[in-house]
Design a protein around this motif. Sequence first.
Motif, PDB file in Angstrom:
ATOM      1  N   SER A  55       0.813  -1.225   0.000  1.00 51.78           N
ATOM      2  CA  SER A  55       0.000   0.000   0.000  1.00 51.78           C
ATOM      3  C   SER A  55       0.848   1.277   0.000  1.00 51.78           C
ATOM      4  O   SER A  55       0.515   2.243  -0.679  1.00 51.78           O
ATOM      5  N   ARG A  56       1.964   1.278   0.723  1.00 50.81           N
ATOM      6  CA  ARG A  56       2.799   2.492   0.744  1.00 50.81           C
ATOM      7  C   ARG A  56       3.438   2.759  -0.622  1.00 50.81           C
ATOM      8  O   ARG A  56       3.507   3.894  -1.080  1.00 50.81           O
ATOM      9  N   THR A  57       3.897   1.690  -1.255  1.00 43.38           N
ATOM     10  CA  THR A  57       4.514   1.851  -2.576  1.00 43.38           C
ATOM     11  C   THR A  57       3.493   2.372  -3.578  1.00 43.38           C
ATOM     12  O   THR A  57       3.786   3.270  -4.384  1.00 43.38           O
ATOM     13  N   ALA A  58       2.278   1.827  -3.516  1.00 39.83           N
ATOM     14  CA  ALA A  58       1.226   2.261  -4.435  1.00 39.83           C
ATOM     15  C   ALA A  58       0.908   3.747  -4.223  1.00 39.83           C
ATOM     16  O   ALA A  58       0.759   4.509  -5.187  1.00 39.83           O
ATOM     17  N   LYS A  59       0.826   4.137  -2.972  1.00 39.89           N
ATOM     18  CA  LYS A  59       0.509   5.537  -2.653  1.00 39.89           C
ATOM     19  C   LYS A  59       1.634   6.460  -3.163  1.00 39.89           C
ATOM     20  O   LYS A  59       1.372   7.514  -3.749  1.00 39.89           O
ATOM     21  N   TYR A  60       2.868   6.036  -2.955  1.00 39.82           N
ATOM     22  CA  TYR A  60       4.003   6.821  -3.429  1.00 39.82           C
ATOM     23  C   TYR A  60       3.920   7.016  -4.943  1.00 39.82           C
ATOM     24  O   TYR A  60       4.086   8.131  -5.461  1.00 39.82           O
ATOM     25  N   LEU A  61       3.643   5.930  -5.649  1.00 38.17           N
ATOM     26  CA  LEU A  61       3.577   6.001  -7.116  1.00 38.17           C
ATOM     27  C   LEU A  61       2.434   6.906  -7.572  1.00 38.17           C
ATOM     28  O   LEU A  61       2.595   7.696  -8.510  1.00 38.17           O
ATOM     29  N   CYS A  62       1.313   6.784  -6.905  1.00 38.41           N
ATOM     30  CA  CYS A  62       0.157   7.584  -7.305  1.00 38.41           C
ATOM     31  C   CYS A  62       0.458   9.078  -7.125  1.00 38.41           C
ATOM     32  O   CYS A  62       0.142   9.895  -7.997  1.00 38.41           O
ATOM     33  N   GLU A  63       1.101   9.418  -6.030  1.00 40.07           N
ATOM     34  CA  GLU A  63       1.459  10.831  -5.792  1.00 40.07           C
ATOM     35  C   GLU A  63       2.468  11.316  -6.828  1.00 40.07           C
ATOM     36  O   GLU A  63       2.375  12.429  -7.328  1.00 40.07           O
ATOM     37  N   TYR A  64       3.414  10.462  -7.141  1.00 39.32           N
ATOM     38  CA  TYR A  64       4.410  10.811  -8.169  1.00 39.32           C
ATOM     39  C   TYR A  64       3.726  11.105  -9.504  1.00 39.32           C
ATOM     40  O   TYR A  64       4.015  12.106 -10.157  1.00 39.32           O
ATOM     41  N   VAL A  65       2.808  10.225  -9.884  1.00 35.39           N
ATOM     42  CA  VAL A  65       2.111  10.392 -11.165  1.00 35.39           C
ATOM     43  C   VAL A  65       1.293  11.677 -11.169  1.00 35.39           C
ATOM     44  O   VAL A  65       1.332  12.459 -12.131  1.00 35.39           O
ATOM     45  N   GLU A  66       0.581  11.930 -10.090  1.00 36.17           N
ATOM     46  CA  GLU A  66      -0.240  13.148 -10.003  1.00 36.17           C
ATOM     47  C   GLU A  66       0.623  14.408 -10.185  1.00 36.17           C
ATOM     48  O   GLU A  66       0.220  15.369 -10.821  1.00 36.17           O
ATOM     49  N   LYS A  67       1.812  14.353  -9.616  1.00 39.46           N
ATOM     50  CA  LYS A  67       2.716  15.507  -9.644  1.00 39.46           C
ATOM     51  C   LYS A  67       3.339  15.695 -11.021  1.00 39.46           C
ATOM     52  O   LYS A  67       3.524  16.822 -11.481  1.00 39.46           O
ATOM     53  N   ARG A  68       3.667  14.588 -11.685  1.00 38.62           N
ATOM     54  CA  ARG A  68       4.440  14.672 -12.916  1.00 38.62           C
ATOM     55  C   ARG A  68       3.615  14.716 -14.190  1.00 38.62           C
ATOM     56  O   ARG A  68       4.111  15.126 -15.237  1.00 38.62           O
ATOM     57  N   LYS A  69       2.401  14.229 -14.149  1.00 38.69           N
ATOM     58  CA  LYS A  69       1.660  13.963 -15.387  1.00 38.69           C
ATOM     59  C   LYS A  69       1.512  15.204 -16.264  1.00 38.69           C
ATOM     60  O   LYS A  69       1.420  15.092 -17.482  1.00 38.69           O
ATOM     61  N   LYS A  70       1.510  16.379 -15.652  1.00 39.20           N
ATOM     62  CA  LYS A  70       1.332  17.603 -16.457  1.00 39.20           C
ATOM     63  C   LYS A  70       2.531  17.846 -17.379  1.00 39.20           C
ATOM     64  O   LYS A  70       2.408  18.573 -18.366  1.00 39.20           O
ATOM     65  N   ASN A  71       3.678  17.256 -17.040  1.00 39.32           N
ATOM     66  CA  ASN A  71       4.854  17.391 -17.909  1.00 39.32           C
ATOM     67  C   ASN A  71       4.954  16.304 -18.965  1.00 39.32           C
ATOM     68  O   ASN A  71       5.858  16.312 -19.789  1.00 39.32           O
ATOM     69  N   TRP A  72       4.042  15.339 -18.899  1.00 41.57           N
ATOM     70  CA  TRP A  72       4.113  14.232 -19.850  1.00 41.57           C
ATOM     71  C   TRP A  72       3.439  14.620 -21.159  1.00 41.57           C
ATOM     72  O   TRP A  72       2.567  15.494 -21.194  1.00 41.57           O
TER      73      TRP A  72
END
Lengths: 302, 302, 302
Positions: free
Chosen positions: B18-35
């Motif tokens: 669960s912690r790894t999933a949460k970390y990844l989800c936050e990363y994606v939310e933060k970065r997706k605008k640059n993709w």
Amino acid sequence: MKILYELLELQGISGDESRTAKYLCEYVEKRKKNWKVAPEIFFGEEFHDCLLLKFGHPTTAVFAHIDTIGFMTRYNNQLISVGGPEVIPGTWLVGEDSLGAIRCRIQGNEDELFHDFPRGIIPGTCLSFEQEIRVDEEYIQAAYLDNRLGVYNALKLCETLENGWVIFSTYEEHGGGSMPFLLRFIQENAPIKHALISDITWVTEGVRHHEGVAISIRDKFIPRRKFINRVIELAKESGVPFQLEVESAGGSDGREIQFSDYAIDWCFIGAPEDHVHSPDEKVSLVDLQAMIDMYQYLMKNL
Amino acid sequence: MKILYELLELQGISGDESRTAKYLCEYVEKRKKNWKVAPEIFFGEEFHDCLLLKFGHPTTAVFAHIDTIGFMTRYNNQLISVGGPEVIPGTWLVGEDSLGAIRCRIQGNEDELFHDFPRGIIPGTCLSFEQEIRVDEEYIQAAYLDNRLGVYNALKLCETLENGWVIFSTYEEHGGGSMPFLLRFIQENAPIKHALISDITWVTEGVRHHEGVAISIRDKFIPRRKFINRVIELAKESGVPFQLEVESAGGSDGREIQFSDYAIDWCFIGAPEDHVHSPDEKVSLVDLQAMIDMYQYLMKNL
Amino acid sequence: MKILYELLELQGISGDESRTAKYLCEYVEKRKKNWKVAPEIFFGEEFHDCLLLKFGHPTTAVFAHIDTIGFMTRYNNQLISVGGPEVIPGTWLVGEDSLGAIRCRIQGNEDELFHDFPRGIIPGTCLSFEQEIRVDEEYIQAAYLDNRLGVYNALKLCETLENGWVIFSTYEEHGGGSMPFLLRFIQENAPIKHALISDITWVTEGVRHHEGVAISIRDKFIPRRKFINRVIELAKESGVPFQLEVESAGGSDGREIQFSDYAIDWCFIGAPEDHVHSPDEKVSLVDLQAMIDMYQYLMKNL
């Protein structure tokens, strides 16, 4: 406990559960009017030898397998196993083929099993341990407590259950096979998020008689930790005695939930037994009561 | 490679992602605008601890498992394995129970494992290899390159991906279990024909460091030859260095695609590592770059 | 039996069934106008290398797997198995890679297999037993009777079948993998209640040449007894010679029906062979005819 005695006398090894299913269906039909909520009943050829009861609006299901381990006759006087029975030479087996009733003893060892019945037995005949039920102040001892006690627990739960599925599954002792179609039916009709496995586990160095129902953190398979933590929290709140199990082997209907097409959390919760898969399975009555009480609490509060 | 360092420091054995999933989800939310394309994100209890990203109109999905191998405490000072960790007595493990942080060493052997922590550890506590990341000109060496590098590769792919699913799965190291429901969700929402398994394989006599990303013709399981031939043709066109793997053992998320309810072709493509499932997994940086380049090419051209 | 000779000459180990599937599809297209009922044909990339034929209004399906056991080249002159071939040093293998035709012999043993081809073979190349078909008054002997005879039986059935599915599946020899998607397609389009597995079994101390087609009460897996009893009743009525099989090991496409998401009864029915998975598989012609006759009868009367 009359129903438990009757359940224990029923023969029904994996693949041959039709009589047990019919018995359960008739019991439910007779009793449901006394239950707090009358369930919707799903039974018949469409469900093979399984029985599904839907109470109210379910988010959780309880699964109890109705099959048992046992033996099947092969050629000559050979026997092969169904599931993983304890093989103790001299153990009495019972069954029936088209020539009549059978009572015979196991001979040989796990690799080469025989029976000593005077006449030949028709190949493919199912044989079960001869039943001898013993109850004292502390323990119940009999063949097939695994999983007649799990079935009994599920039937006790039905008396007061308001919302939830109660499912009687087949084939668990021999690799499974009914869970996938049961889960599909459930998810397409009244889907669940959680599942509790009403089954019997092992007494080990960490799980002991009289110390409460076992909540399994893992066996060969590992349920999702987030859900297990929540179950443990609720168990603590319940006041019902329980102990935590951590095993590297063994499996249950939970395995098939884990590998199903659906994201359903699962947890094995059951009383521990000694002399597993023998005619002398032994469970503490205190642990059985804790199992019943824990299911009542969890099905209200999950 | 900051994200890779952070990924390598996350603890999350199979079942406890669960912690790894949460970390990844936050990363994606933060970065997706640059993709190049902002993906549709599927995350939350409905998906357990998995994360699904849908870019454009997919025909292919990339799967990267986010769980790791490790250990779980049993009774007394016993340990049992999660997945198949290399057991080297003296190896440092870390974790946490409700009594506080844990750092201890492995004792015993694969059949009887213990820890040397001075106090008892609560049964069912998850322990991971202590992390030590080492990078030089040629290699990265650390615990859990399998499969943090596969996750890293998938995240790098997200930056430029126009069409495709990127899926972060769980449980792969311990028999699987999330793939079936992930595949059902994918096929019911934006179905795919092909799948690439972004995971790390083994250095062997036929697959060597510095010779490119490995494209697996088979492991224990055999993907459909017609698809593998097409992948190899594209790999040749790509100009990216690659080597062909032919193994009789080992498995991946590809196994669950093979046995799923859907006709989806799959291929395992990943950099090879030495010292598999130990704290000293070692991958060539050239091979990692080839893995990243190959996924970019294939996801454009498959 | 021209079609059987052609089938026996086709190379197509598990994973590499595309040529066999194409051959079957062409055969069906050519012959269907002479059949009692022209089936609906499902074929193409959507079904990978499988072929589905729907006759009339099905309640039962017949499954015949089209893949065979064999070998794959690894690195250097190593071989690894596909499925479980009998390894007899000196056995001739044939195949082809991009450098040309291959004919070589097996060297070594089950743990370390090699070939003796003078040049290197490209890793991942498929090799099959060299075929030598021998037919006399009593027997047919050849490589790959398992399961070319099952396919032949299914094609013979097509000539007169009015209602039913005939399915040509892949991957059976190497763990399966096409059955789940085939079953989903069938159940979503023209659902069945029963399945017959058209495959070849073993001669044992209880199943002998010339004594009829074997109806399997169980192998490693146990079909539902209620259905098996019905099949046996019908078999008795049919007047076709048959024998009952009871085994504790072995599996078939029936395994994947058992574990599928659908409540489908299944039964393995096939002629027994000697020298299983060798180039010298041997089946009684009387038993093959009984297999063909039994399928005709059951598909009319189930």
